[in-house]
Design a protein around this motif. Structure first.
Motif, PDB file in Angstrom:
ATOM      1  N   PRO A 154       0.811  -1.232   0.000  1.00  0.00           N
ATOM      2  CA  PRO A 154       0.000   0.000   0.000  1.00  0.00           C
ATOM      3  C   PRO A 154       0.837   1.272   0.000  1.00  0.00           C
ATOM      4  O   PRO A 154       0.331   2.345  -0.337  1.00  0.00           O
ATOM      5  N   PHE A 155       2.118   1.159   0.360  1.00  0.00           N
ATOM      6  CA  PHE A 155       3.014   2.312   0.367  1.00  0.00           C
ATOM      7  C   PHE A 155       4.048   2.208  -0.747  1.00  0.00           C
ATOM      8  O   PHE A 155       5.180   2.687  -0.602  1.00  0.00           O
ATOM      9  N   PHE A 156       3.648   1.573  -1.849  1.00  0.00           N
ATOM     10  CA  PHE A 156       4.577   1.341  -2.950  1.00  0.00           C
ATOM     11  C   PHE A 156       5.195   2.641  -3.456  1.00  0.00           C
ATOM     12  O   PHE A 156       6.417   2.748  -3.597  1.00  0.00           O
ATOM     13  N   ILE A 157       4.379   3.638  -3.725  1.00  0.00           N
ATOM     14  CA  ILE A 157       4.887   4.896  -4.294  1.00  0.00           C
ATOM     15  C   ILE A 157       5.869   5.561  -3.343  1.00  0.00           C
ATOM     16  O   ILE A 157       6.956   5.995  -3.749  1.00  0.00           O
ATOM     17  N   GLU A 158       5.510   5.630  -2.061  1.00  0.00           N
ATOM     18  CA  GLU A 158       6.385   6.285  -1.083  1.00  0.00           C
ATOM     19  C   GLU A 158       7.723   5.552  -0.964  1.00  0.00           C
ATOM     20  O   GLU A 158       8.786   6.179  -0.892  1.00  0.00           O
ATOM     21  N   LYS A 159       7.682   4.216  -0.954  1.00  0.00           N
ATOM     22  CA  LYS A 159       8.922   3.444  -0.803  1.00  0.00           C
ATOM     23  C   LYS A 159       9.809   3.548  -2.046  1.00  0.00           C
ATOM     24  O   LYS A 159      11.042   3.632  -1.942  1.00  0.00           O
ATOM     25  N   VAL A 160       9.196   3.546  -3.227  1.00  0.00           N
ATOM     26  CA  VAL A 160       9.982   3.693  -4.455  1.00  0.00           C
ATOM     27  C   VAL A 160      10.684   5.051  -4.463  1.00  0.00           C
ATOM     28  O   VAL A 160      11.875   5.151  -4.788  1.00  0.00           O
ATOM     29  N   ARG A 161       9.965   6.098  -4.125  1.00  0.00           N
ATOM     30  CA  ARG A 161      10.581   7.429  -4.085  1.00  0.00           C
ATOM     31  C   ARG A 161      11.712   7.481  -3.054  1.00  0.00           C
ATOM     32  O   ARG A 161      12.760   8.094  -3.290  1.00  0.00           O
ATOM     33  N   ASP A 162      11.502   6.842  -1.912  1.00  0.00           N
ATOM     34  CA  ASP A 162      12.498   6.853  -0.847  1.00  0.00           C
ATOM     35  C   ASP A 162      13.785   6.170  -1.297  1.00  0.00           C
ATOM     36  O   ASP A 162      14.882   6.727  -1.184  1.00  0.00           O
ATOM     37  N   VAL A 163      13.659   4.950  -1.828  1.00  0.00           N
ATOM     38  CA  VAL A 163      14.858   4.171  -2.185  1.00  0.00           C
ATOM     39  C   VAL A 163      15.562   4.762  -3.403  1.00  0.00           C
ATOM     40  O   VAL A 163      16.792   4.891  -3.417  1.00  0.00           O
ATOM     41  N   THR A 164      14.803   5.141  -4.440  1.00  0.00           N
ATOM     42  CA  THR A 164      15.460   5.737  -5.605  1.00  0.00           C
ATOM     43  C   THR A 164      16.112   7.069  -5.240  1.00  0.00           C
ATOM     44  O   THR A 164      17.152   7.425  -5.808  1.00  0.00           O
ATOM     45  N   GLY A 165      15.532   7.781  -4.298  1.00  0.00           N
ATOM     46  CA  GLY A 165      16.161   9.021  -3.834  1.00  0.00           C
ATOM     47  C   GLY A 165      17.510   8.760  -3.199  1.00  0.00           C
ATOM     48  O   GLY A 165      18.464   9.525  -3.395  1.00  0.00           O
ATOM     49  N   LEU A 166      17.613   7.670  -2.430  1.00  0.00           N
ATOM     50  CA  LEU A 166      18.904   7.313  -1.831  1.00  0.00           C
ATOM     51  C   LEU A 166      19.941   6.980  -2.902  1.00  0.00           C
ATOM     52  O   LEU A 166      21.112   7.345  -2.779  1.00  0.00           O
ATOM     53  N   PRO A 336      36.479  -3.388  -6.389  1.00  0.00           N
ATOM     54  CA  PRO A 336      35.013  -3.375  -6.396  1.00  0.00           C
ATOM     55  C   PRO A 336      34.455  -2.636  -7.601  1.00  0.00           C
ATOM     56  O   PRO A 336      35.060  -1.705  -8.119  1.00  0.00           O
ATOM     57  N   LYS A 337      33.268  -3.072  -8.015  1.00  0.00           N
ATOM     58  CA  LYS A 337      32.581  -2.450  -9.156  1.00  0.00           C
ATOM     59  C   LYS A 337      31.146  -2.145  -8.728  1.00  0.00           C
ATOM     60  O   LYS A 337      30.332  -3.062  -8.606  1.00  0.00           O
ATOM     61  N   PRO A 338      30.824  -0.880  -8.494  1.00  0.00           N
ATOM     62  CA  PRO A 338      29.459  -0.552  -8.068  1.00  0.00           C
ATOM     63  C   PRO A 338      28.446  -0.803  -9.177  1.00  0.00           C
ATOM     64  O   PRO A 338      28.754  -0.692 -10.366  1.00  0.00           O
ATOM     65  N   PHE A 339      27.242  -1.153  -8.778  1.00  0.00           N
ATOM     66  CA  PHE A 339      26.128  -1.294  -9.713  1.00  0.00           C
ATOM     67  C   PHE A 339      25.369   0.021  -9.708  1.00  0.00           C
ATOM     68  O   PHE A 339      24.786   0.403  -8.703  1.00  0.00           O
ATOM     69  N   VAL A 340      25.400   0.715 -10.832  1.00  0.00           N
ATOM     70  CA  VAL A 340      24.874   2.081 -10.898  1.00  0.00           C
ATOM     71  C   VAL A 340      23.375   2.048 -11.171  1.00  0.00           C
ATOM     72  O   VAL A 340      22.919   1.463 -12.163  1.00  0.00           O
ATOM     73  N   TRP A 341      22.606   2.663 -10.284  1.00  0.00           N
ATOM     74  CA  TRP A 341      21.163   2.796 -10.474  1.00  0.00           C
ATOM     75  C   TRP A 341      20.899   4.018 -11.342  1.00  0.00           C
ATOM     76  O   TRP A 341      21.437   5.093 -11.102  1.00  0.00           O
ATOM     77  N   SER A 342      20.019   3.884 -12.351  1.00  0.00           N
ATOM     78  CA  SER A 342      19.802   4.991 -13.284  1.00  0.00           C
ATOM     79  C   SER A 342      18.352   5.444 -13.386  1.00  0.00           C
ATOM     80  O   SER A 342      18.088   6.558 -13.836  1.00  0.00           O
ATOM     81  N   LYS A 343      17.389   4.627 -12.989  1.00  0.00           N
ATOM     82  CA  LYS A 343      15.983   4.975 -13.183  1.00  0.00           C
ATOM     83  C   LYS A 343      15.438   5.803 -12.035  1.00  0.00           C
ATOM     84  O   LYS A 343      15.634   5.475 -10.868  1.00  0.00           O
ATOM     85  N   SER A 344      14.729   6.869 -12.390  1.00  0.00           N
ATOM     86  CA  SER A 344      14.055   7.675 -11.379  1.00  0.00           C
ATOM     87  C   SER A 344      12.736   7.009 -10.994  1.00  0.00           C
ATOM     88  O   SER A 344      12.254   6.100 -11.677  1.00  0.00           O
ATOM     89  N   ALA A 345      12.145   7.496  -9.916  1.00  0.00           N
ATOM     90  CA  ALA A 345      10.851   6.965  -9.494  1.00  0.00           C
ATOM     91  C   ALA A 345       9.810   7.159 -10.593  1.00  0.00           C
ATOM     92  O   ALA A 345       8.987   6.263 -10.862  1.00  0.00           O
ATOM     93  N   GLU A 346       9.834   8.309 -11.255  1.00  0.00           N
ATOM     94  CA  GLU A 346       8.839   8.580 -12.289  1.00  0.00           C
ATOM     95  C   GLU A 346       8.980   7.613 -13.459  1.00  0.00           C
ATOM     96  O   GLU A 346       7.971   7.165 -14.028  1.00  0.00           O
ATOM     97  N   GLU A 347      10.187   7.271 -13.834  1.00  0.00           N
ATOM     98  CA  GLU A 347      10.387   6.318 -14.927  1.00  0.00           C
ATOM     99  C   GLU A 347       9.874   4.937 -14.544  1.00  0.00           C
ATOM    100  O   GLU A 347       9.312   4.215 -15.377  1.00  0.00           O
ATOM    101  N   ILE A 348      10.057   4.549 -13.288  1.00  0.00           N
ATOM    102  CA  ILE A 348       9.528   3.264 -12.818  1.00  0.00           C
ATOM    103  C   ILE A 348       8.011   3.263 -12.882  1.00  0.00           C
ATOM    104  O   ILE A 348       7.385   2.305 -13.350  1.00  0.00           O
TER     105      ILE A 348
END
Length: 364
Positions: A154-166, A336-348
């Protein structure tokens, strides 16, 4: 603003051509190459510049200019692919479209779930090689299926914004660690010796195996650097997870806040974890939505270690497995090789909306 460069030749679309182009552009399941070209011409006819049309349709401006000129010179026929040097084509565009349409829109005659090249060849009158070439040209792979699951959080939108923001805008003076456990890693020993790879012969191992026990790998992946803090335990409870949190606390600079990206597994929300947090105020927990493990970057690390050593590894004991896992992680941390996150919450959200629209429009 006026478009710079040479003055464009005027593009005029007759009423008859417009009706034909609109019919082509509405095709949703086949001939998408022609459908896109038709949309380009229709949008250009409305007065859009090459740059505007390219941005709206997600193509290059050069592509828009190419098909604009091809239509001006040859009408709708000019939107078809030109003959290329070499042996003349033996399969017409109409025949290719017939194969594509049948692949996408009709079930195979044997009542199966998908077409094979042999069945399509028999249905279309072409040979298997020709069918295979058509499928490759349009990216069709009937033998493959991707699985997906929508989150019911039920908090999908809030959690996606939170994690992608990090991931996209991490806080200052803080670490972002993606944390999870890979449980039930089995120490498997083959029932016969593994035969090494030889020229023209792959490595060979028996299908059956002997179980020697299991271990659980706890890992915290630094989203910025790609380094991993790890621990291994024979059991997988909240007690072990609290020990791992204490290890993270010891192995991270004390002056930094620590933001942990976690899934919704029960051990992460157990009472002893909730009691631990007030005594460690620099730790902040961020939970991904349910059924959304793809948002936790440590899963990408687990996939790498599974592919590189666990899946084909042979171990006579859990201890041997644990030593091999730690040695592999030490090598990883050395470079080490970081895995780069590229998608914003809006794109998801846009991607999920597209899935939902396809579901709603489905006839099945």
């Amino acid at each position: 603003m006026a478009e710079r460069g040479r003055r464009k030749r005027p593009l005029v679309v007759s009423d008859e051509d417009r009706r034909t182009l609109e019919q082509i552009a509405r095709r949703r399941t086949s001939a998408q190459v022609m459908a896109q070209r038709a949309r380009i011409i229709l949008r250009c006819a409305e007065g859009g510049s090459d740059g505007q049309v390219a941005e709206e349709l997600g193509v290059w401006p050069q592509t828009v200019g190419k098909w604009r000129n091809r239509y001006i010179d040859g009408g709708i026929q000019g939107l078809s692919d030109k003959e290329r040097p070499g042996q003349p084509r033996k399969i017409s565009d109409a025949k290719g479209e017939e194969v594509i349409r049948a692949t996408l829109e009709t079930p195979p005659p044997d009542g199966g779930t998908h077409w094979s090249t042999r069945m399509m060849a028999a249905e279309s009158g072409l040979n298997q090689t020709a069918v295979s070439r058509i499928w490759r040209a349009f990216g069709l792979k009937p033998h493959l299926v991707d699985e997906w699951k929508l989150s019911t959080d039920p908090f999908f939108i809030e959690k996606v914004r939170d994690v992608t923001g990090l991931y996209l805008n991490p806080p200052d003076h803080a670490l972002v660690l993606c944390v999870d456990e890979k449980s039930q890693i089995q120490a498997l020993n083959r029932s016969a010796p593994v035969l090494p790879m030889m020229p023209a012969v792959p490595q060979r191992q028996t299908h059956d195996y002997i179980r020697a026990g299991t271990t659980t790998l706890f890992a915290a992946l630094d989203a910025a650097s790609g380094t991993v803090i790890s621990a291994q335990h024979r059991r997988h409870r909240a007690v072990e997870f609290r020990r791992f949190l204490n290890q993270i606390d010891r192995e991270t600079p004390p002056g930094l806040d620590v933001h942990l990206v976690l899934d919704n597994y029960g051990t992460h929300k157990a009472p002893i974890i909730k009691d631990w947090l007030p005594a460690h105020p620099r730790f902040h927990l961020h939970f991904i939505p349910t059924y959304s493990s793809w948002m936790n970057l440590v899963e990408r690390f687990f996939a790498e270690i599974t592919r590189r050593m666990i899946r084909r590894g042979t171990y006579t004991s859990v201890k041997e497995l644990e030593l091999a896992l730690q040695a592999w992680i030490d090598e990883w941390n050395a470079d080490p090789k970081p895995f780069v996150w590229s998608k914003s919450a809006e794109e998801i959200f846009e991607t999920i909306t597209a899935y939902l629209n396809r579901i709603n429009d489905s006839e099945h």
